[in-house]
Design a protein around this motif. Structure first.
Motif, PDB file in Angstrom:
ATOM      1  N   LYS A   1     -31.129  23.422 -47.782  1.00 13.18           N
ATOM      2  CA  LYS A   1     -30.301  24.210 -46.876  1.00 13.18           C
ATOM      3  C   LYS A   1     -30.749  25.665 -46.805  1.00 13.18           C
ATOM      4  O   LYS A   1     -31.028  26.293 -47.804  1.00 13.18           O
ATOM      5  N   ARG A   2     -30.776  26.165 -45.576  1.00 15.93           N
ATOM      6  CA  ARG A   2     -31.097  27.563 -45.307  1.00 15.93           C
ATOM      7  C   ARG A   2     -30.165  28.031 -44.220  1.00 15.93           C
ATOM      8  O   ARG A   2     -30.119  27.456 -43.139  1.00 15.93           O
ATOM      9  N   PHE A   3     -29.383  29.062 -44.523  1.00 19.62           N
ATOM     10  CA  PHE A   3     -28.408  29.616 -43.593  1.00 19.62           C
ATOM     11  C   PHE A   3     -28.925  30.982 -43.142  1.00 19.62           C
ATOM     12  O   PHE A   3     -28.939  31.927 -43.921  1.00 19.62           O
ATOM     13  N   SER A   4     -29.370  31.074 -41.897  1.00 23.78           N
ATOM     14  CA  SER A   4     -29.910  32.333 -41.375  1.00 23.78           C
ATOM     15  C   SER A   4     -28.775  33.300 -41.067  1.00 23.78           C
ATOM     16  O   SER A   4     -27.728  32.909 -40.570  1.00 23.78           O
ATOM     17  N   LEU A   5     -29.017  34.570 -41.330  1.00 20.54           N
ATOM     18  CA  LEU A   5     -28.106  35.657 -40.991  1.00 20.54           C
ATOM     19  C   LEU A   5     -28.725  36.367 -39.794  1.00 20.54           C
ATOM     20  O   LEU A   5     -29.806  36.941 -39.919  1.00 20.54           O
ATOM     21  N   VAL A   6     -28.070  36.262 -38.630  1.00 22.83           N
ATOM     22  CA  VAL A   6     -28.627  36.845 -37.412  1.00 22.83           C
ATOM     23  C   VAL A   6     -27.655  37.850 -36.817  1.00 22.83           C
ATOM     24  O   VAL A   6     -26.446  37.692 -36.905  1.00 22.83           O
TER      25      VAL A   6
ATOM     26  N   GLY B   1     -31.479  38.369 -42.397  1.00 19.42           N
ATOM     27  CA  GLY B   1     -31.496  37.870 -43.763  1.00 19.42           C
ATOM     28  C   GLY B   1     -31.224  36.382 -43.790  1.00 19.42           C
ATOM     29  O   GLY B   1     -31.203  35.714 -42.749  1.00 19.42           O
ATOM     30  N   GLU B   2     -30.977  35.865 -45.003  1.00 24.71           N
ATOM     31  CA  GLU B   2     -30.679  34.443 -45.142  1.00 24.71           C
ATOM     32  C   GLU B   2     -30.042  34.158 -46.491  1.00 24.71           C
ATOM     33  O   GLU B   2     -30.179  34.930 -47.443  1.00 24.71           O
TER      34      GLU B   2
ATOM     35  N   GLU C   1     -24.008  36.916 -37.850  1.00 29.72           N
ATOM     36  CA  GLU C   1     -23.450  35.572 -37.978  1.00 29.72           C
ATOM     37  C   GLU C   1     -24.303  34.771 -38.948  1.00 29.72           C
ATOM     38  O   GLU C   1     -25.532  34.850 -38.930  1.00 29.72           O
ATOM     39  N   VAL C   2     -23.628  34.010 -39.818  1.00 31.04           N
ATOM     40  CA  VAL C   2     -24.316  33.086 -40.719  1.00 31.04           C
ATOM     41  C   VAL C   2     -24.372  31.748 -39.993  1.00 31.04           C
ATOM     42  O   VAL C   2     -23.340  31.128 -39.747  1.00 31.04           O
ATOM     43  N   LEU C   3     -25.569  31.333 -39.612  1.00 32.36           N
ATOM     44  CA  LEU C   3     -25.740  30.098 -38.849  1.00 32.36           C
ATOM     45  C   LEU C   3     -25.598  28.871 -39.744  1.00 32.36           C
ATOM     46  O   LEU C   3     -25.811  28.953 -40.960  1.00 32.36           O
ATOM     47  N   PRO C   4     -25.276  27.714 -39.155  1.00 27.75           N
ATOM     48  CA  PRO C   4     -25.239  26.466 -39.937  1.00 27.75           C
ATOM     49  C   PRO C   4     -26.617  26.156 -40.507  1.00 27.75           C
ATOM     50  O   PRO C   4     -27.627  26.685 -40.034  1.00 27.75           O
TER      51      PRO C   4
END
Length: 188
Positions: free
Chosen positions: A129-134, A142-143, A119-122
């Protein structure tokens, strides 16, 4: 990924780690979903999709509606045309991401479904802006991030490490390019 010009927000370049341009894309003049009710482009045409050029290879980002309503759930797909001599002539799906609107959430969820679940977080900050990939269990995979708080041209860095069982076997960089395009479409 870098916006090509301050005055043109629809054309972007892909950069390698050394800052050299290795490809790019331009948004379609008139986007068309695969399952659009009103079709502007001819059947089989890719004119309504985003064509990615990366290191001499080409892929397309297409979308389709999963649910229509006040808000539309969407599935983005990263597709590569079949190679010459491929059986069946079907396009190869390299990645998929679902954009789902849920009651009580201000922003839609971006769920990567293929090549692995994530999931790509807000964003975690208003300015930089930094969108974490969890992945499942909250594991960092990733991010997608803006390297600077302020910039005249939009600039996004993408890193993907995979989920351990499914490392991103993507020497072409198409998975990173796909994530950058989806985040750009959904979060900006």
């Amino acid at each position: 990924m870098r916006q090509q010009s301050v005055l043109h927000g629809f054309r972007y370049e892909f950069l390698d780690g050394a800052g050299e341009v290795v490809g790019g894309f331009e948004f379609a003049n008139f986007a068309q979903a695969k399952n659009a009710r009103l079709k502007v482009h001819a059947p089989g045409s890719r004119r309504g999709e985003i064509a990615l050029d990366l290191r001499g290879r080409r892929a397309h980002v297409a979308f389709e509606y999963l649910r229509r309503g006040w808000t539309n759930d969407i599935r983005y797909t990263l597709e590569q045309d079949p190679t010459h001599g491929a059986a069946g002539g079907d396009v190869e799906i390299l990645a998929t991401a679902d954009v789902l609107f849920e009651a009580g959430r201000r922003l839609p969820r971006i769920l990567l479904k293929h090549p692995f679940d994530a999931e790509v977080l807000p964003p975690d900050s208003l300015f930089k802006k930094r969108f974490s990939l969890v992945g499942p269990g909250g594991r960092a995979l990733g991010e997608v991030r803006e390297p600077r708080a302020f910039s005249l041209r939009r600039l996004l860095d993408v890193s993907v490490v995979g989920d351990g069982r499914h490392p991103p076997e993507d020497p072409s960089g198409f998975l990173q390019a796909f994530l950058a395009v989806v985040v750009l479409c959904v979060r900006y």
